[in-house]
Write a protein that holds these residues in place. Structure first.
Motif, PDB file in Angstrom:
ATOM      1  N   MET A  30       0.833  -1.199   0.000  1.00 63.56           N
ATOM      2  CA  MET A  30       0.000   0.000   0.000  1.00 63.56           C
ATOM      3  C   MET A  30       0.869   1.250   0.000  1.00 63.56           C
ATOM      4  SD  MET A  30      -3.174  -0.832   2.417  1.00 63.56           S
ATOM      5  CE  MET A  30      -4.211  -2.210   2.060  1.00 63.56           C
ATOM      6  N   PHE A  31       0.491   2.178  -0.857  1.00 67.25           N
ATOM      7  CA  PHE A  31       1.155   3.473  -0.957  1.00 67.25           C
ATOM      8  C   PHE A  31       0.155   4.509  -0.454  1.00 67.25           C
ATOM      9  CE2 PHE A  31       3.295   0.641  -3.739  1.00 67.25           C
ATOM     10  CZ  PHE A  31       4.617   1.038  -3.753  1.00 67.25           C
ATOM     11  N   ILE A  32       0.379   4.999   0.758  1.00 66.07           N
ATOM     12  CA  ILE A  32      -0.584   5.847   1.451  1.00 66.07           C
ATOM     13  C   ILE A  32      -0.138   7.303   1.372  1.00 66.07           C
ATOM     14  CG2 ILE A  32      -1.733   6.290   3.650  1.00 66.07           C
ATOM     15  CD1 ILE A  32      -1.212   3.308   4.325  1.00 66.07           C
ATOM     16  N   VAL A  33      -1.052   8.145   0.899  1.00 70.99           N
ATOM     17  CA  VAL A  33      -0.779   9.576   0.777  1.00 70.99           C
ATOM     18  C   VAL A  33      -1.903  10.362   1.431  1.00 70.99           C
ATOM     19  CG1 VAL A  33       0.490   9.246  -1.387  1.00 70.99           C
ATOM     20  CG2 VAL A  33      -1.932   9.848  -1.458  1.00 70.99           C
ATOM     21  N   ALA A  34      -1.605  11.606   1.749  1.00 68.89           N
ATOM     22  CA  ALA A  34      -2.621  12.509   2.288  1.00 68.89           C
ATOM     23  C   ALA A  34      -2.273  13.929   1.872  1.00 68.89           C
ATOM     24  CB  ALA A  34      -2.675  12.415   3.817  1.00 68.89           C
ATOM     25  N   ASP A  35      -3.289  14.765   1.817  1.00 71.65           N
ATOM     26  CA  ASP A  35      -3.106  16.194   1.547  1.00 71.65           C
ATOM     27  C   ASP A  35      -2.329  16.457   0.264  1.00 71.65           C
ATOM     28  OD1 ASP A  35      -4.404  17.324   3.946  1.00 71.65           O
ATOM     29  OD2 ASP A  35      -2.834  16.197   4.978  1.00 71.65           O
ATOM     30  N   VAL A  36      -2.705  15.792  -0.810  1.00 71.04           N
ATOM     31  CA  VAL A  36      -2.070  16.001  -2.109  1.00 71.04           C
ATOM     32  C   VAL A  36      -2.438  17.390  -2.652  1.00 71.04           C
ATOM     33  CG1 VAL A  36      -1.961  15.178  -4.506  1.00 71.04           C
ATOM     34  CG2 VAL A  36      -1.993  13.541  -2.603  1.00 71.04           C
ATOM     35  N   HIS A  37      -3.663  17.812  -2.430  1.00 72.16           N
ATOM     36  CA  HIS A  37      -4.154  19.157  -2.771  1.00 72.16           C
ATOM     37  C   HIS A  37      -3.906  19.558  -4.216  1.00 72.16           C
ATOM     38  CE1 HIS A  37      -5.700  20.422   1.082  1.00 72.16           C
ATOM     39  NE2 HIS A  37      -4.619  19.926   1.673  1.00 72.16           N
ATOM     40  N   GLY A  38      -4.064  18.615  -5.144  1.00 68.82           N
ATOM     41  CA  GLY A  38      -3.961  18.965  -6.552  1.00 68.82           C
ATOM     42  C   GLY A  38      -2.547  19.065  -7.092  1.00 68.82           C
ATOM     43  N   PHE A  39      -1.565  18.657  -6.317  1.00 63.47           N
ATOM     44  CA  PHE A  39      -0.176  18.682  -6.768  1.00 63.47           C
ATOM     45  C   PHE A  39       0.166  17.334  -7.404  1.00 63.47           C
ATOM     46  CE2 PHE A  39      -0.334  22.144  -3.741  1.00 63.47           C
ATOM     47  CZ  PHE A  39       0.353  23.139  -4.430  1.00 63.47           C
ATOM     48  N   ASN A  56       1.240  -2.689 -11.666  1.00 61.72           N
ATOM     49  CA  ASN A  56       1.356  -3.812 -10.734  1.00 61.72           C
ATOM     50  C   ASN A  56       0.071  -3.928  -9.904  1.00 61.72           C
ATOM     51  OD1 ASN A  56       1.958  -5.612  -8.646  1.00 61.72           O
ATOM     52  ND2 ASN A  56       4.080  -4.917  -8.489  1.00 61.72           N
ATOM     53  N   ASP A  57      -0.670  -4.994 -10.119  1.00 59.94           N
ATOM     54  CA  ASP A  57      -1.935  -5.197  -9.395  1.00 59.94           C
ATOM     55  C   ASP A  57      -1.745  -5.363  -7.892  1.00 59.94           C
ATOM     56  OD1 ASP A  57      -3.392  -4.972 -11.723  1.00 59.94           O
ATOM     57  OD2 ASP A  57      -3.507  -7.135 -12.067  1.00 59.94           O
ATOM     58  N   GLU A  58      -0.528  -5.616  -7.465  1.00 58.01           N
ATOM     59  CA  GLU A  58      -0.241  -5.782  -6.037  1.00 58.01           C
ATOM     60  C   GLU A  58       0.051  -4.445  -5.344  1.00 58.01           C
ATOM     61  OE1 GLU A  58      -0.506  -8.876  -4.507  1.00 58.01           O
ATOM     62  OE2 GLU A  58      -1.360  -9.318  -6.470  1.00 58.01           O
ATOM     63  N   HIS A  59       0.087  -3.362  -6.104  1.00 54.98           N
ATOM     64  CA  HIS A  59       0.309  -2.030  -5.539  1.00 54.98           C
ATOM     65  C   HIS A  59      -1.027  -1.310  -5.409  1.00 54.98           C
ATOM     66  CE1 HIS A  59       4.841  -1.649  -6.710  1.00 54.98           C
ATOM     67  NE2 HIS A  59       4.567  -2.747  -6.008  1.00 54.98           N
ATOM     68  N   ILE A  60      -1.353  -0.932  -4.175  1.00 58.81           N
ATOM     69  CA  ILE A  60      -2.625  -0.280  -3.868  1.00 58.81           C
ATOM     70  C   ILE A  60      -2.359   1.175  -3.480  1.00 58.81           C
ATOM     71  CG2 ILE A  60      -4.675  -0.327  -2.373  1.00 58.81           C
ATOM     72  CD1 ILE A  60      -4.395  -2.785  -4.217  1.00 58.81           C
ATOM     73  N   ASP A  86     -11.325   2.376 -10.199  1.00 56.08           N
ATOM     74  CA  ASP A  86     -12.119   1.554 -11.121  1.00 56.08           C
ATOM     75  C   ASP A  86     -11.486   0.188 -11.355  1.00 56.08           C
ATOM     76  OD1 ASP A  86     -14.091   3.481 -11.380  1.00 56.08           O
ATOM     77  OD2 ASP A  86     -13.262   4.315 -13.232  1.00 56.08           O
ATOM     78  N   LYS A  87     -10.170   0.103 -11.194  1.00 54.31           N
ATOM     79  CA  LYS A  87      -9.453  -1.162 -11.352  1.00 54.31           C
ATOM     80  C   LYS A  87      -9.356  -1.935 -10.032  1.00 54.31           C
ATOM     81  CE  LYS A  87      -6.591   0.692 -15.050  1.00 54.31           C
ATOM     82  NZ  LYS A  87      -5.264   1.202 -15.396  1.00 54.31           N
ATOM     83  N   GLY A  88      -9.972  -1.401  -8.982  1.00 56.46           N
ATOM     84  CA  GLY A  88      -9.915  -2.055  -7.673  1.00 56.46           C
ATOM     85  C   GLY A  88      -8.574  -1.896  -6.983  1.00 56.46           C
ATOM     86  N   ARG A  89      -7.840  -0.833  -7.340  1.00 57.10           N
ATOM     87  CA  ARG A  89      -6.495  -0.656  -6.811  1.00 57.10           C
ATOM     88  C   ARG A  89      -6.335   0.648  -6.034  1.00 57.10           C
ATOM     89  NH1 ARG A  89      -2.564  -0.602 -10.990  1.00 57.10           N
ATOM     90  NH2 ARG A  89      -1.144  -0.476  -9.227  1.00 57.10           N
ATOM     91  N   ALA A  90      -7.443   1.220  -5.602  1.00 58.10           N
ATOM     92  CA  ALA A  90      -7.354   2.453  -4.821  1.00 58.10           C
ATOM     93  C   ALA A  90      -8.389   2.430  -3.710  1.00 58.10           C
ATOM     94  CB  ALA A  90      -7.568   3.686  -5.704  1.00 58.10           C
ATOM     95  N   ILE A  91      -7.989   2.985  -2.595  1.00 58.83           N
ATOM     96  CA  ILE A  91      -8.876   3.202  -1.462  1.00 58.83           C
ATOM     97  C   ILE A  91      -8.877   4.706  -1.218  1.00 58.83           C
ATOM     98  CG2 ILE A  91      -9.246   2.772   0.990  1.00 58.83           C
ATOM     99  CD1 ILE A  91      -7.491   0.121   0.346  1.00 58.83           C
ATOM    100  N   LEU A  92     -10.051   5.310  -1.316  1.00 56.98           N
ATOM    101  CA  LEU A  92     -10.146   6.758  -1.236  1.00 56.98           C
ATOM    102  C   LEU A  92     -11.005   7.153  -0.041  1.00 56.98           C
ATOM    103  CD1 LEU A  92     -10.829   7.383  -5.033  1.00 56.98           C
ATOM    104  CD2 LEU A  92      -8.617   7.354  -3.851  1.00 56.98           C
ATOM    105  N   ILE A  93     -10.395   7.845   0.880  1.00 57.64           N
ATOM    106  CA  ILE A  93     -11.096   8.360   2.051  1.00 57.64           C
ATOM    107  C   ILE A  93     -11.178   9.869   1.886  1.00 57.64           C
ATOM    108  CG2 ILE A  93     -11.008   8.627   4.565  1.00 57.64           C
ATOM    109  CD1 ILE A  93      -9.391   5.974   4.573  1.00 57.64           C
ATOM    110  N   TYR A  94     -12.372  10.417   2.033  1.00 54.72           N
ATOM    111  CA  TYR A  94     -12.451  11.847   1.758  1.00 54.72           C
ATOM    112  C   TYR A  94     -12.150  12.668   3.003  1.00 54.72           C
ATOM    113  CZ  TYR A  94     -17.265  12.676   3.528  1.00 54.72           C
ATOM    114  OH  TYR A  94     -18.389  12.842   4.288  1.00 54.72           O
ATOM    115  N   GLY A  95     -11.552  13.832   2.709  1.00 50.18           N
ATOM    116  CA  GLY A  95     -11.180  14.774   3.760  1.00 50.18           C
ATOM    117  C   GLY A  95     -12.029  16.025   3.695  1.00 50.18           C
ATOM    118  N   ASN A  96     -11.588  17.066   4.374  1.00 50.49           N
ATOM    119  CA  ASN A  96     -12.396  18.279   4.437  1.00 50.49           C
ATOM    120  C   ASN A  96     -12.525  18.974   3.079  1.00 50.49           C
ATOM    121  OD1 ASN A  96      -9.574  19.012   4.856  1.00 50.49           O
ATOM    122  ND2 ASN A  96     -10.313  21.075   5.288  1.00 50.49           N
ATOM    123  N   HIS A  97     -11.550  18.836   2.192  1.00 45.91           N
ATOM    124  CA  HIS A  97     -11.675  19.484   0.881  1.00 45.91           C
ATOM    125  C   HIS A  97     -12.656  18.734  -0.020  1.00 45.91           C
ATOM    126  CE1 HIS A  97      -8.777  22.812   1.121  1.00 45.91           C
ATOM    127  NE2 HIS A  97      -8.308  22.065   2.108  1.00 45.91           N
TER     128      HIS A  97
END
Length: 156
Positions: A30-39, A56-60, A86-97
């Motif tokens: 898993m590659f976890i990011v936060a606060d990308v803010h359009g960058f 790589n289907d093993e990279h989320i 759409d490919k089942g390879r992302a988990i998206l949690i929404y923040g205040n923006h």
């Protein structure tokens, strides 16, 4: 940080733990990011630096919120995340923006802080800076939000 902020942080952490514990994700990186803010460029550079392989289907990809607003490429961030989702390879949690955007969609109202926070610019990026397409964008984002389960749809 107030009690509400602490509660939101705990809920977010519990969500991440639930995602990590999900058996479908066992053994995946898993590659976890936060606060990308359009960058977008910085996002891609950081993911590449850490070895993320888009093929790589093993990279989320996991976003902890604030994927857009403020930065120069919110549309690219959204398209990147949605393609992986759409490919089942992302988990998206929404923040205040994301919540700011949802409030515009839910109410149809744009406030001054929506401009200063970058929400209006993000919407214009999504629709190609064409104001007549604003309603189409709102409808598309509404269905995006339903797909992402960002707000409940009541059954009749």
């Amino acid at each position: 940080m107030g009690i509400l902020g602490r509660m939101i942080m705990v809920i977010g952490l519990l969500s991440i733990l639930a995602v990590i514990a999900d058996r479908r994700n066992m053994g995946k990186l898993m590659f976890i990011v936060a606060d990308v803010h359009g960058f977008y460029d910085e996002l891609i550079a950081a993911l590449n630096d850490k070895g993320f392989d888009i093929n790589n289907d093993e990279h989320i990809f996991v976003s902890l919120g604030d994927l857009f607003d403020r930065g120069p490429k919110p549309k690219e961030c959204l398209e990147f995340a949605m393609d992986l989702y759409d490919k089942g390879r992302a988990i998206l949690i929404y923040g205040n923006h994301e919540d700011l955007l949802l409030n515009i969609i839910r109410t149809g109202l744009v406030h001054g802080y929506d401009k200063t926070n970058g929400t209006v610019d993000s919407i214009l990026s999504f629709i190609g800076n064409s104001i007549p397409n604003f309603l189409i964008c709102i409808l598309l984002m509404y269905f995006f939000c339903i797909k992402m389960h960002l707000f409940p749809v009541k059954a009749k």
